[in-house]
Design a protein around this motif. Structure first.
Motif, PDB file in Angstrom:
ATOM      1  N   LEU A   1      21.491  43.057 -18.546  1.00 15.25           N
ATOM      2  CA  LEU A   1      21.316  41.474 -18.842  1.00 15.25           C
ATOM      3  C   LEU A   1      20.190  41.176 -19.463  1.00 15.25           C
ATOM      4  O   LEU A   1      20.215  40.179 -20.590  1.00 15.25           O
ATOM      5  N   ALA A   2      18.986  41.568 -19.026  1.00 13.37           N
ATOM      6  CA  ALA A   2      17.743  41.572 -19.713  1.00 13.37           C
ATOM      7  C   ALA A   2      17.457  41.992 -21.115  1.00 13.37           C
ATOM      8  O   ALA A   2      17.008  41.271 -21.932  1.00 13.37           O
ATOM      9  N   TRP A   3      18.340  43.228 -21.275  1.00 13.17           N
ATOM     10  CA  TRP A   3      18.200  43.790 -22.596  1.00 13.17           C
ATOM     11  C   TRP A   3      19.019  43.027 -23.635  1.00 13.17           C
ATOM     12  O   TRP A   3      18.642  42.653 -24.765  1.00 13.17           O
ATOM     13  N   ILE A   4      20.173  42.414 -23.144  1.00 15.24           N
ATOM     14  CA  ILE A   4      21.107  41.646 -24.141  1.00 15.24           C
ATOM     15  C   ILE A   4      20.198  40.345 -24.358  1.00 15.24           C
ATOM     16  O   ILE A   4      20.097  40.012 -25.671  1.00 15.24           O
TER      17      ILE A   4
ATOM     18  N   LEU B   1      22.350  33.947 -20.294  1.00 13.19           N
ATOM     19  CA  LEU B   1      21.417  34.421 -19.362  1.00 13.19           C
ATOM     20  C   LEU B   1      21.547  33.683 -18.056  1.00 13.19           C
ATOM     21  O   LEU B   1      21.699  34.193 -16.993  1.00 13.19           O
ATOM     22  N   LYS B   2      21.423  32.495 -18.365  1.00 12.91           N
ATOM     23  CA  LYS B   2      21.565  31.370 -17.050  1.00 12.91           C
ATOM     24  C   LYS B   2      23.026  31.412 -16.544  1.00 12.91           C
ATOM     25  O   LYS B   2      22.970  31.372 -15.070  1.00 12.91           O
TER      26      LYS B   2
ATOM     27  N   ILE C   1      13.783  38.343 -15.848  1.00 13.73           N
ATOM     28  CA  ILE C   1      14.627  37.233 -15.995  1.00 13.73           C
ATOM     29  C   ILE C   1      14.339  35.734 -15.430  1.00 13.73           C
ATOM     30  O   ILE C   1      14.255  34.721 -15.974  1.00 13.73           O
ATOM     31  N   SER C   2      13.635  35.863 -14.177  1.00 10.73           N
ATOM     32  CA  SER C   2      13.162  34.778 -13.568  1.00 10.73           C
ATOM     33  C   SER C   2      11.872  34.158 -14.483  1.00 10.73           C
ATOM     34  O   SER C   2      12.070  32.761 -14.588  1.00 10.73           O
ATOM     35  N   SER C   3      11.227  35.085 -15.090  1.00 12.28           N
ATOM     36  CA  SER C   3      10.082  34.302 -15.947  1.00 12.28           C
ATOM     37  C   SER C   3      10.618  33.857 -17.146  1.00 12.28           C
ATOM     38  O   SER C   3      10.266  32.709 -17.406  1.00 12.28           O
TER      39      SER C   3
END
Length: 667
Positions: free
Chosen positions: A430-433, A443-444, A516-518
């Motif tokens: 997910l972070a890579w995308i 992402l959300k 992701i949180s950041s």
């Protein structure tokens, strides 16, 4: 209206959704999860639907259509397409098709060949007694036809079972062209023996438009055709996914034997008893007139033998290839000739193996695995520059959360399978995308499911921040003989204690979640620093200067160095970092599986050793060995004989497309 054959319309569906029984320690609880016994007479059902309709003049015609398990659509005798992509009843896909070129003013015939397999496997959500067709036809925005009880239906009696292959993945087809339904798709077919369809009394499907494109489906002629005793042998220029097509004329009852394979035997015959546990031998029975082979299910093959009596004439032989629309978006620039051959092999694999999702392999499993998104899904995105399919696939896995918050290992299948390693990789994908397209809305949308994985597996975390006895499958690497003697018993379910790889992945997941949180402005702390410190304290072996596989062990499998280097565990110490790199270089990729090879190369690239990535990827025992052994698509292992059931079409071996792309980050 959802319509069905009278044999199915009133059946109460089976609930097949539950945790993987192999994750449950209590034998009685695990036994209770076995599915109900499926009625034998409802297995392997090919069900036809027909409707004749008179249409006014129009400019644009759109047909929305879906079926459970699958459909092939014909309009006025012409094949149109097939679908939908596998999905769950609570979010079931339909296809929106522009069918303007197939319809005409006046009388038209729509014919749909649907299939209900009835087996529990990786392919479809089947074995649940759910069978239906649904469609709506609109002309210039106005609905003129819907599926209802005026549609005619019948069983296609021309398909009988000739064995099963894979993990109950597919049913071999014996196609009888002499049955009355053989020409069901033709407008002038006499359907007076058909019956009216029934409205389904348990309409549990929640329809959603399939967000991805329809497959490209087209015919390819063989590269070579050789006359052999009793028939012909064909070779196509590459292994691909699809069905064989040909026309035949002979006497009524004449049998044609069809053998498919990924490779040839030593005597030049087709190896149809394939090493990947698929026996690809089928039959066709002739009607005495002019017949066409009409196989339904797809296979992956390159070679074919067609065997028939002297009285039979076979012609117009071709493969009907199917794959996701392919357009290359990134050029790989490298002067290394060996590396170019590796890239070309991976490129071919991505093109021909990618379907409406990313399959583990299109032969034995035909399943979409979460872990494969890490490699084959990102390889496709890296090569094409198109993120739509990997985003769609990732969302499909979020929809498995209704079964387990920790997410299932397979999406869109009725086999319940959980692999902890794959779930731990979900946030990283997910972070890579997001790092590629910066789609904050996506992402959300998916981030809560990444957090859900963490929440689910946190029950295994001990006071030190390490996970202990994660009961879901700890894959580590595959096949088992390429685990470099990893010193921890990876039984199912796992034994008590902590081990290196699953905890490195646990730490890596925490890093991805914090990233992701950041991005989302939440700045949540998942305890990564504590886990990292405990990992070093627990696994670092002062005598070897490496991280051991398990506490008290003096052994370090290469995998234990790969993930510590990838996630930067202890690599602030340059001497330790150098030892990890040296360990991977010494072991080479051939001490691990092709799945783990991606992580090894990603770790080296992240550590600034691009030169070593090239060295290892072009090592004669790695991808070049596949090329040497005649691969047209990447293998499941480095060589054909390295695994007892090696698939010769396995897209999780396409890591070089990610590693040698300058456009994407490695992890």
């Amino acid at each position: 209206m959802f319509i069905s054959h009278p044999d199915f319309y009133n059946l109460e569906p089976f609930n097949l959704f539950h945790k993987d029984p192999k994750t449950i320690l209590d034998p009685k609880q695990a036994e209770a999860l076995k599915p109900p016994k499926h009625p034998a007479h409802l297995l392997n059902r090919h069900i036809l639907f027909r409707k004749k309709v008179t249409l006014p003049a129009f400019s644009r015609a759109v047909l929305n259509i879906s079926a459970d398990d699958h459909y092939k659509l014909y309009i006025n005798g012409r094949f149109v397409t097939e679908g939908p992509a596998a999905s769950y009843p609570n979010h079931y896909f339909y296809n929106e098709l522009d069918v303007s070129e197939y319809l005409t003013e006046g009388e038209n015939c729509i014919a749909v060949h649907t299939y209900y397999q009835g087996l529990i496997n990786h392919v479809w959500v089947s074995g649940d007694l759910r069978q239906m067709l649904w469609c709506e036809l609109s002309l210039d925005g106005q609905t003129v036809l819907e599926s209802d009880e005026s549609w005619l239906t019948a069983n296609h009696t021309g398909y009988t079972e000739s064995g099963r292959y894979g993990y109950d993945t597919g049913i071999g087809e014996c196609y009888d062209a002499s049955v009355p339904e053989a020409d069901f798709y033709k407008p002038d077919f006499d359907d007076s023996a058909f019956m009216n369809a029934k409205e389904h009394r348990h309409p549990e499907w929640k329809l959603v438009k399939q967000p991805t494109k329809q497959l490209d489906i087209y015919d390819v002629e063989p590269e070579t055709t050789e006359t052999i005793e009793g028939g012909v042998r064909l070779a196509f220029h590459t292994e691909a996914v699809g069905t064989l097509m040909f026309d035949a004329v002979g006497q009524k009852g004449d049998e044609i034997v069809i053998r498919y394979g990924e490779e040839l035997n030593a005597d030049g015959s087709v190896r149809f008893e394939m090493r990947c546990n698929c026996r690809y031998e089928e039959k066709m029975i002739l009607s005495g007139g002019s017949d066409s082979l009409m196989n339904f299910d797809y296979k992956a093959f390159r070679y074919v033998e067609i065997l028939y009596p002297e009285s039979v004439k076979v012609e117009n032989i071709r493969m009907r290839v199917r794959h996701y629309p392919f357009a290359e978006g990134y050029a790989y620039q490298n002067d290394n000739e060996t590396l170019r051959s590796v890239i070309d092999l991976c490129r071919n694999t991505v093109k021909y193996s990618t379907q409406d999702t990313f399959l583990d392999c299109p032969t034995r499993e035909k399943g979409s695995y979460l872990g494969d998104l890490m490699v084959s899904g990102r390889a496709h995105a890296s090569l094409t520059g198109d993120l739509s399919l990997i985003k769609h696939a990732l969302e499909c896995f979020t929809r498995t959360a209704f079964i387990s918050e920790g997410l299932m290992a397979i999406a869109g299948g009725s086999a319940m399978h959980e692999i902890a390693d794959y779930s731990f990789e979900f946030p990283a994908v997910l972070a890579w995308i997001y790092s590629i397209d910066h789609d904050l809305d996506f992402l959300k949308k998916c981030a809560p499911y990444a957090v859900g994985v963490y929440n689910y597996y946190k029950k295994y975390e001990n006071a030190d921040g390490l996970v202990d006895r994660v009961l879901e499958w700890n894959l580590m690497d595959w096949p088992q003989n390429l685990r470099d003697n990893y010193d921890f018993p990876l039984t199912r379910p796992i034994g008590e204690g902590v081990h290196n790889v699953i905890n490195a992945l646990w730490y890596g997941m925490k890093l991805a979640l914090e990233e992701i949180s950041s991005i989302l402005g939440e700045n949540a702390d998942y305890g990564s620093e504590k886990t990292k410190a405990s990992f070093i304290k627990t696994f670092y072996n002062k005598e070897t200067g490496l991280f051991a596989d398990a506490p008290g062990s003096s052994h370090t499998a290469v995998h234990s160095s790969v993930f510590t280097l990838l996630f930067g565990i202890g690599t602030e110490d340059e001497a330790l970092k150098a030892r990890l790199i040296a360990h991977i270089r010494e072991k080479k990729l051939t001490s691990m599986g092709v799945y783990m090879a991606y992580f090894a190369l990603a770790a080296l690239k992240k550590a600034g050793r691009y030169d070593l990535c090239i060295e290892l990827a072009t090592d004669s025992g790695a991808w070049p060995n596949m090329v040497k052994e005649g691969a047209t698509l990447t293998f499941e292992a480095w060589g054909k004989d390295q695994k007892w059931n090696t698939s010769l079409c396995h897209p999780w071996a396409t890591a070089p497309l990610i590693i040698f792309s300058d456009a994407v980050r490695p992890y």
